[in-house]
Design a protein around this motif. Structure first.
Motif: not given
Length: 168
Positions: A149-168
């Motif tokens: 559902t999205g992406r972000a760079s976090i912790h002063d650009d030391s990590k990148e994450v993918r945001y995920l969702a599961h519909m119930l």
């Protein structure tokens, strides 16, 4: 009760100085790159504010999740809060190396999905590191039906994450 049956963890269970709390901290902190490191007091605080805290076996695996109303300051949790009015956020799930391949993470997620539906939620969300990469977690979450559902760079650009969702 089977070793894969999720069991509740209470604030008292994870209190500093308890053997169960020490075991959970050791498992969490062995995977700090993926999960983030925890101190004993922080674990107890998180457990006190969680939607659900479960373990399997003697702590072969554990899961910690929050709903949208939790007083939680994680940038990943806050990303979801800014976008969705209701959700359950998986803050951390981990399986001990010796217990992998037994379906424990799936059992914990099945339990979470049931608890979320019972509480009136329609969405379970989480993030997975893309830098540093976590291909096992990516594959696992895709198999459960999570979608990006999205992406972000976090912790002063030391990590990148993918945001995920599961519909119930």
């Amino acid at each position: 009760m089977s070793a894969s049956t999720p069991q509740n963890l209470t604030v008292a269970d994870v209190a500093p100085g308890t053997s169960l709390g020490a075991t959970i901290l050791a498992l969490n902190n062995a995977h700090a790159e993926e999960l983030s490191w925890l101190a004993p007091e922080r674990l107890q605080h998180l457990a006190a504010n969680a939607f659900l805290v479960r373990r399997t076996g003697e702590v072969d695996a554990f899961l910690l999740a929050f709903d949208q109303d939790a007083p939680y300051d994680s940038p990943n949790f806050l990303w979801f809060r800014a976008r969705f009015p209701r959700f359950v956020y998986v803050d951390r799930i981990v399986v001990a190396a010796a217990a992998r391949g037994r379906g424990l993470a799936r059992a914990l997620y099945r339990d979470l999905f049931e608890q979320a539906v019972t509480a009136g939620h329609a969405r379970v969300v989480c993030e997975v590191n893309s830098r540093p990469p976590n291909p096992e977690s990516d594959a696992f979450h895709a198999a459960l039906g999570f979608v990006e559902t999205g992406r972000a760079s976090i912790h002063d650009d030391s990590k990148e994450v993918r945001y995920l969702a599961h519909m119930l």
